[in-house]
Design an enzyme around this catalytic site. Structure first.
Site, PDB file in Angstrom:
ATOM      1  N   GLY C 206       0.798  -1.226   0.000  1.00  0.00           N
ATOM      2  CA  GLY C 206       0.000   0.000   0.000  1.00  0.00           C
ATOM      3  C   GLY C 206       0.822   1.262   0.000  1.00  0.00           C
ATOM      4  N   LEU C 232      -3.951  -5.161  -5.846  1.00  0.00           N
ATOM      5  CA  LEU C 232      -2.907  -4.150  -5.658  1.00  0.00           C
ATOM      6  C   LEU C 232      -1.699  -4.712  -4.902  1.00  0.00           C
ATOM      7  CD1 LEU C 232      -2.356  -1.113  -6.176  1.00  0.00           C
ATOM      8  CD2 LEU C 232      -3.134  -0.726  -3.831  1.00  0.00           C
ATOM      9  N   ASP C 233      -0.528  -4.564  -5.488  1.00  0.00           N
ATOM     10  CA  ASP C 233       0.735  -4.995  -4.864  1.00  0.00           C
ATOM     11  C   ASP C 233       0.817  -6.498  -4.633  1.00  0.00           C
ATOM     12  OD1 ASP C 233       1.326  -2.302  -4.797  1.00  0.00           O
ATOM     13  OD2 ASP C 233       0.865  -2.058  -2.673  1.00  0.00           O
ATOM     14  N   GLU C 234      -0.064  -7.243  -5.308  1.00  0.00           N
ATOM     15  CA  GLU C 234      -0.074  -8.691  -5.078  1.00  0.00           C
ATOM     16  C   GLU C 234       0.327  -9.486  -6.319  1.00  0.00           C
ATOM     17  OE1 GLU C 234      -0.603 -10.237  -2.282  1.00  0.00           O
ATOM     18  OE2 GLU C 234      -1.323  -8.601  -1.018  1.00  0.00           O
TER      19      GLU C 234
END
EC number: 3.5.1.10
Lengths: 289, 289, 289, 289
Positions: C206, C232-234
């Site tokens: 995040g 997100l960010d994964e």
């Protein structure tokens, strides 16, 4: 940085509110006590209104007499400037208890460094909730206490440990000890219990970090040494390091590879603690390497 | 460690023979001059009879007046204690000349860090024995001087450079400048010329280190930033780093990969020099990172 | 590993269910097509029932003719063995669009590597939601499109980008582009959008990772390059690296220091993508470095 | 990369002159012998006229019968294509003799990895020219032979060692063995004697590398594991690593710190040798990590 042992080296740690002239005050005080400063490290969280941290390593002329006098006079000086302080000497080796479960890699690394005189501590005993490492530990002439533990007997087990430790232990290393200590236990040794977590915290907080690292497909695995607080895996971080891995590593391979970074990271943290290089500020550490 | 620029921060470097109370003397002196110490680093080569090195970073109340007074008074204090010293302020940005030959990677790294304000210097000009980088350098508003050079015209070329530099340059970075400076040149800038050597010195001293690294089959290649002395590749080392390579790398691949470690190592060394973090002692450096 | 460009080098990527003899099948097929194998890498998730991944780099005799024939015949061979495959040649340079916001460090690193021919791509243009980098980008002869964007105009902005990209872009690099792409956008470029996250994922998923790293007191900061997915960010991690920091670093210092690890990590990931060294399997990558 | 032991895993190493189709030839041959390939690595020094190196790790159906047949058939296949080859199986653990002088750190690291089953070897005995480590070694159930040695008795001492080793030893590790082996000794174990040198070779070839590193003021110290040849410190390098140091380290501190990089580097090299990951080509190695 690990170095050979020095005789009669003294370390003074100080933390206090920032104020002009604090270095003068302390260095003058030490000069009056015939201290010959060898290393001087300081840190301020804010040069105008922060907190000031110092580590001073020095030799003393006429050690016995001078040390006692210095210690006495520190009370007054500290009161005057709202200082928290800690004085220690290499003459008094710290006493380190090791707690371990079944895995031996962190334990043996510490024992090896102790045996090779790289880690200037005494090891009064090793405590484990398993019996499997008894022979190995005892072969080094270190007493081994097997204190098994279930959810129900935890309090009783900790009481047993307390009795063993009373007056004999300065700090505790959890060398892959897979039990959570009670708040009561932790309260007795504030910032004196070092744990090794097998991940690069705060990634993979909690259990089974290697399996979760494998599932996430990370390219580095890590280990974190920290002081134990009541917030699991959230205590002040002392040291961290990582190891490069790739798609060929299974979760089991990560675990095996990770043992090496775990033992290095823990050994660093313990060495710094022993040499009074770590100061805690809130949930963070200042490490004067 | 690179940090954002600070206004009016002052750095005092001192080296002197060891003697008891030296920290008191200096910190008392600074206190009298209303200095608020932000960072204090020291090193001694031997606590009893060695040489003592200090770097003190501080803020001054009423900067203009106080700085001048401090500087004046330092002469007396230094004479009293046989101190060598250097005083500098972030108000007076250092002036960095860059010398380069054909390759641009180290040059551009420095320019990028300057442009992003990570490197608080002025760049009065770039000098090269080749013309190929003129447009690139000038696109950043930096003057570029092409001073070609043969074995015969070396002295003349250096004279041209001296004229350009006179009064305009504090230190010089050889950013892959493939010419050997004359003793005369070096003598004018003692410990003020930083070179990047494309090997992990003292391995592969001299020419063609990547080819020789390839032939030797090393598993790491490196780069070394050092101050230039009359002994080629033998000056005091400021920074070194390495990069892992393997059997798949050709000599050409090593060279390409090596560019990245070269630029990082040189940029570190230059940043430390600019922030007055490097003290020279004999053929070695003390770096207060 | 970055290497100088090779002419007419071909790369074949294959993934298929494990079965005995798969290497024979593929190498025989290539031999029949007069391919001279230069590098052969493979990985299996499980030698008995897993998925098999291959990267084969080879030269072709009579390139033009042979390449076409090879490509045609691959359809049949792949159908026969349930292979997914991708064929590419260094003759056809990949077209890389760069998306950026205000910060230039990742952008300039990519441009520098492109300009020095270390990154064998074409850059059709740079797109930004800010105008500040226009001059810099255009000075390299690369078109720059400013597409401002609010929460309300996001869809419209993405449509503009699509029009620019249509047929002109093979993959996209988010070089510190501080906007979240819509699922619609991501779906058009599966595993073809590379993002750089300024933390050691999954730590500090995040926003504001450096501030959170500072607050947690970590001793290493990192960066992660990954393929963008709707989580997100994964997305699948391509590359990660870390940098050692200490108590002296402010949150701002971490951010400045972090720029260097960000640009290295992103440049590695982009280079590997360009050289077809990255295969995606579920949420993980296989990187044949 | 260290992994848990696998049963009946077979490794075939091949080197031969480059020729088209070599991967086909080998993979077809293995398919005919019902080998299920798990890892396949290759390297060529030049895709057109170089030398080709392969490492293939595979499982065999009906191990006993298949292995023997495979080995027999390899003679013919190898003759046909001028191949040098080596076949080994995890069923036959390699027998590793350790030579050591007075320092125990490398020795104990190897023993610890062996004991923890990370290093799948047998250790028939340890030989030392000093007696001080006898108890320690024997406490692990490993025979210890003290063979003292002077310049005059060297030949005799080596004869004693040969007698002990005859038929019982596959390779030898010099774990800080401070004696130079005779050409006669080395000739008996070509590329089967691994030494750890306590510097980043080729820097500080010869004696006292830590003192010389201290005097040169390097910022990194290293260690190098290599195969022993008659040219002292010039044999093929298997692994290298470094450790960051600074001006605070005395020569003695470098030595203490260096122990940790020595044991890691040696352990890596030994693990790779044991898993047949190292091929020697001239004075260099190909390491299929």
């Amino acid at each position: 940085m690990a170095t050979k042992e020095k005789d009669n080296r003294v370390v003074l740690l100080i933390s206090c509110p920032e104020k002009p002239g604090i270095i003068s005050i302390v260095s003058n005080f030490l000069l009056e006590h015939h201290a010959n400063i060898v290393h001087f490290d300081q840190h301020t969280t804010d040069p105008h209104s922060g907190r000031f941290f110092m580590r001073i390593e020095f030799d003393l002329r006429d050690f016995e007499e001078a040390y006692e006098k210095l210690e006495q006079d520190l009370y007054g000086k500290a009161a005057e400037h709202s200082m928290e302080w800690q004085l220690s000497s290499t003459k008094n080796r710290k006493k380190m208890a090791i707690f371990v479960s079944k895995m031996d890699h962190c334990l043996l690394e510490l024992i090896w460094r102790w045996k090779s005189k790289e880690l200037p501590v005494d090891i009064p005993f090793v405590i484990s909730n398993h019996a499997n490492l008894a022979d190995e530990v005892e072969s080094y002439g270190i007493p081994f206490y097997h204190i098994p533990l279930t959810h129900e007997t935890k309090e009783e087990a900790e009481q047993k440990a307390f009795k063993l430790m009373e007056g004999k232990v300065d700090f505790i290393v959890l060398a892959r000890y897979m039990q959570i200590l009670s708040p009561n236990f932790i309260a007795k040794y504030p910032n004196q219990i070092i744990n090794i977590h097998h991940s690069f915290l705060p990634a993979f907080v909690g259990a089974n970090p290697y399996v979760r690292a494998f599932n996430r497909g990370v390219k580095l695995i890590g280990a974190t040494a920290h002081y134990v607080t009541n917030d699991l895996d959230e205590g002040p971080i002392i040291q961290q390091d990582v190891l490069r891995v790739n798609h060929r590593y299974s979760a089991e391979d990560l675990k095996i590879a990770g043992r090496h970074v775990e033992r290095t990271v823990l050994a660093d943290a313990v060495a710094w603690h022993v040499e009074d290089r770590v100061l805690v500020h809130g949930n963070k550490t200042i490490v004067f390497e």
